[in-house]
Design a protein around this motif. Sequence first.
Motif, PDB file in Angstrom:
ATOM      1  N   MET A  30      59.434   8.833   6.600  1.00 27.06           N
ATOM      2  CA  MET A  30      60.711   8.251   7.027  1.00 27.06           C
ATOM      3  C   MET A  30      60.490   6.821   7.521  1.00 27.06           C
ATOM      4  O   MET A  30      59.548   6.556   8.268  1.00 27.06           O
ATOM      5  N   ILE A  31      61.338   5.909   7.083  1.00 29.24           N
ATOM      6  CA  ILE A  31      61.192   4.509   7.467  1.00 29.24           C
ATOM      7  C   ILE A  31      61.695   4.298   8.895  1.00 29.24           C
ATOM      8  O   ILE A  31      62.824   4.648   9.239  1.00 29.24           O
ATOM      9  N   TYR A  32      60.839   3.720   9.705  1.00 29.19           N
ATOM     10  CA  TYR A  32      61.115   3.481  11.119  1.00 29.19           C
ATOM     11  C   TYR A  32      61.505   2.025  11.381  1.00 29.19           C
ATOM     12  O   TYR A  32      62.383   1.745  12.204  1.00 29.19           O
ATOM     13  N   ALA A  33      60.843   1.098  10.681  1.00 30.39           N
ATOM     14  CA  ALA A  33      61.059  -0.331  10.912  1.00 30.39           C
ATOM     15  C   ALA A  33      61.310  -1.063   9.602  1.00 30.39           C
ATOM     16  O   ALA A  33      60.602  -0.853   8.619  1.00 30.39           O
ATOM     17  N   ASP A  34      62.321  -1.915   9.608  1.00 31.02           N
ATOM     18  CA  ASP A  34      62.621  -2.774   8.461  1.00 31.02           C
ATOM     19  C   ASP A  34      62.484  -4.213   8.943  1.00 31.02           C
ATOM     20  O   ASP A  34      63.299  -4.698   9.735  1.00 31.02           O
ATOM     21  N   LEU A  35      61.454  -4.896   8.460  1.00 33.38           N
ATOM     22  CA  LEU A  35      61.105  -6.219   8.975  1.00 33.38           C
ATOM     23  C   LEU A  35      61.414  -7.342   7.988  1.00 33.38           C
ATOM     24  O   LEU A  35      60.784  -8.404   8.028  1.00 33.38           O
ATOM     25  N   HIS A  36      62.414  -7.118   7.137  1.00 41.11           N
ATOM     26  CA  HIS A  36      62.839  -8.161   6.189  1.00 41.11           C
ATOM     27  C   HIS A  36      64.285  -7.874   5.793  1.00 41.11           C
ATOM     28  O   HIS A  36      64.549  -7.104   4.868  1.00 41.11           O
ATOM     29  N   VAL A  37      65.220  -8.522   6.498  1.00 36.31           N
ATOM     30  CA  VAL A  37      66.647  -8.207   6.345  1.00 36.31           C
ATOM     31  C   VAL A  37      67.467  -9.491   6.417  1.00 36.31           C
ATOM     32  O   VAL A  37      67.145 -10.401   7.193  1.00 36.31           O
ATOM     33  N   HIS A  38      68.550  -9.543   5.620  1.00 36.67           N
ATOM     34  CA  HIS A  38      69.410 -10.729   5.598  1.00 36.67           C
ATOM     35  C   HIS A  38      70.858 -10.394   5.960  1.00 36.67           C
ATOM     36  O   HIS A  38      71.333  -9.286   5.698  1.00 36.67           O
ATOM     37  N   THR A  39      71.535 -11.377   6.540  1.00 39.07           N
ATOM     38  CA  THR A  39      72.952 -11.266   6.871  1.00 39.07           C
ATOM     39  C   THR A  39      73.708 -12.403   6.180  1.00 39.07           C
ATOM     40  O   THR A  39      73.117 -13.192   5.439  1.00 39.07           O
ATOM     41  N   ASN A  40      74.995 -12.512   6.481  1.00 33.16           N
ATOM     42  CA  ASN A  40      75.766 -13.602   5.890  1.00 33.16           C
ATOM     43  C   ASN A  40      75.542 -14.933   6.606  1.00 33.16           C
ATOM     44  O   ASN A  40      76.259 -15.902   6.371  1.00 33.16           O
ATOM     45  N   HIS A  41      74.522 -14.987   7.456  1.00 36.11           N
ATOM     46  CA  HIS A  41      74.115 -16.272   8.021  1.00 36.11           C
ATOM     47  C   HIS A  41      73.167 -17.003   7.075  1.00 36.11           C
ATOM     48  O   HIS A  41      72.779 -18.139   7.349  1.00 36.11           O
ATOM     49  N   SER A  42      72.770 -16.333   5.985  1.00 30.58           N
ATOM     50  CA  SER A  42      72.106 -17.040   4.878  1.00 30.58           C
ATOM     51  C   SER A  42      72.711 -16.507   3.591  1.00 30.58           C
ATOM     52  O   SER A  42      73.891 -16.745   3.329  1.00 30.58           O
ATOM     53  N   ASP A  43      71.956 -15.743   2.796  1.00 34.14           N
ATOM     54  CA  ASP A  43      72.499 -15.322   1.503  1.00 34.14           C
ATOM     55  C   ASP A  43      72.853 -13.841   1.438  1.00 34.14           C
ATOM     56  O   ASP A  43      73.034 -13.292   0.357  1.00 34.14           O
ATOM     57  N   GLY A  44      72.967 -13.185   2.590  1.00 30.35           N
ATOM     58  CA  GLY A  44      73.489 -11.828   2.617  1.00 30.35           C
ATOM     59  C   GLY A  44      75.008 -11.850   2.610  1.00 30.35           C
ATOM     60  O   GLY A  44      75.625 -12.913   2.735  1.00 30.35           O
ATOM     61  N   VAL A  45      75.615 -10.678   2.501  1.00 31.41           N
ATOM     62  CA  VAL A  45      77.080 -10.625   2.422  1.00 31.41           C
ATOM     63  C   VAL A  45      77.719  -9.984   3.650  1.00 31.41           C
ATOM     64  O   VAL A  45      78.946  -9.990   3.770  1.00 31.41           O
ATOM     65  N   CYS A  46      76.914  -9.445   4.569  1.00 34.01           N
ATOM     66  CA  CYS A  46      77.465  -8.691   5.700  1.00 34.01           C
ATOM     67  C   CYS A  46      77.287  -9.408   7.030  1.00 34.01           C
ATOM     68  O   CYS A  46      76.306 -10.125   7.247  1.00 34.01           O
ATOM     69  N   GLU A  47      78.230  -9.164   7.932  1.00 35.07           N
ATOM     70  CA  GLU A  47      78.139  -9.663   9.296  1.00 35.07           C
ATOM     71  C   GLU A  47      76.951  -9.015  10.007  1.00 35.07           C
ATOM     72  O   GLU A  47      76.509  -7.918   9.648  1.00 35.07           O
ATOM     73  N   ILE A  48      76.461  -9.681  11.041  1.00 28.63           N
ATOM     74  CA  ILE A  48      75.330  -9.166  11.815  1.00 28.63           C
ATOM     75  C   ILE A  48      75.600  -7.744  12.306  1.00 28.63           C
ATOM     76  O   ILE A  48      74.770  -6.841  12.140  1.00 28.63           O
TER      77      ILE A  48
END
Length: 276
Positions: free
Chosen positions: A1-19
């Motif tokens: 089971m994944i516990y930590a995700d250390l590479h994630v983007h938001t719409n503050h760069s090229d993601g599409v979702c709010e923080i």
Amino acid sequence: MIYADLHVHTNHSDGVCEITDVLENAASNGIKTIAITDHDTINHYDEIFREGKRLGLNIIKGVEMSCYDFDVFKKVHIVALGLGHNTPNIDKLCSHTLSCRDQYHHELIQELHQQGYDINYADAKKFSKYNIVFKMNIFQALKEKYPQEMTKERYKQLFASKTSKETDLKMGYIPITEGIASIIADGGVPILAHPCVYNNYDEIEKYVGFGLQGLEISHSRMKPIDFGLTQMYADKFNLLKSGGSDFHDPALLKFGDFGLTERQFNEFINKSKIAV
């Protein structure tokens, strides 16, 4: 089971979702620790820490820096993790990159207009959190006006084909030596992101000489062979083993499939000395 995700983007760069949406999505999929690593910007971390605390998530401050290896003419993305409050060296380099990127996107919008698309800079700017626009903002503006045409494949046709040495230089990519040095100077840990994407495997030893401290061993774009290769290189050069989904859009990727297990994360933290 994944516990930590250390590479994630938001719409503050090229993601599409709010923080808030990104963090709630991660938490609902079992993620306990997360690093928001938007491209070349970290000035939204007050909100990230506030929302992370509300949701009971551990937050590691990070950024993904757009670097370039001029010896072999390759992009190199370096994720900086464990950053403190003040990051003057990173801020200076990222400010230059964002300024160059914005100028290039002005030109790109003009090209699209000449191709017959009724779009201007203001159309894209309304989707941006900053005083510049990202490629995703341009696509969002196009999708608003041409919803049927703007598919994932059309995105690749319009933008992926623009990648070249010339456009990379226009985008203000940072020399890899300067990128790694700035992260270390600001107290962070430099991690080579997704070496499979830009075929950076042959240069890993050189980057270790520049001060590289870690390597992503889990990423959404890895093929089976890459999981073995990243483990091999990490062991060979005694590198920290990091990982993350590279989440941008919930329609394309979900949390919980890529990153670090709790055991892997504890090993990463114990070795890196990053405070959580």
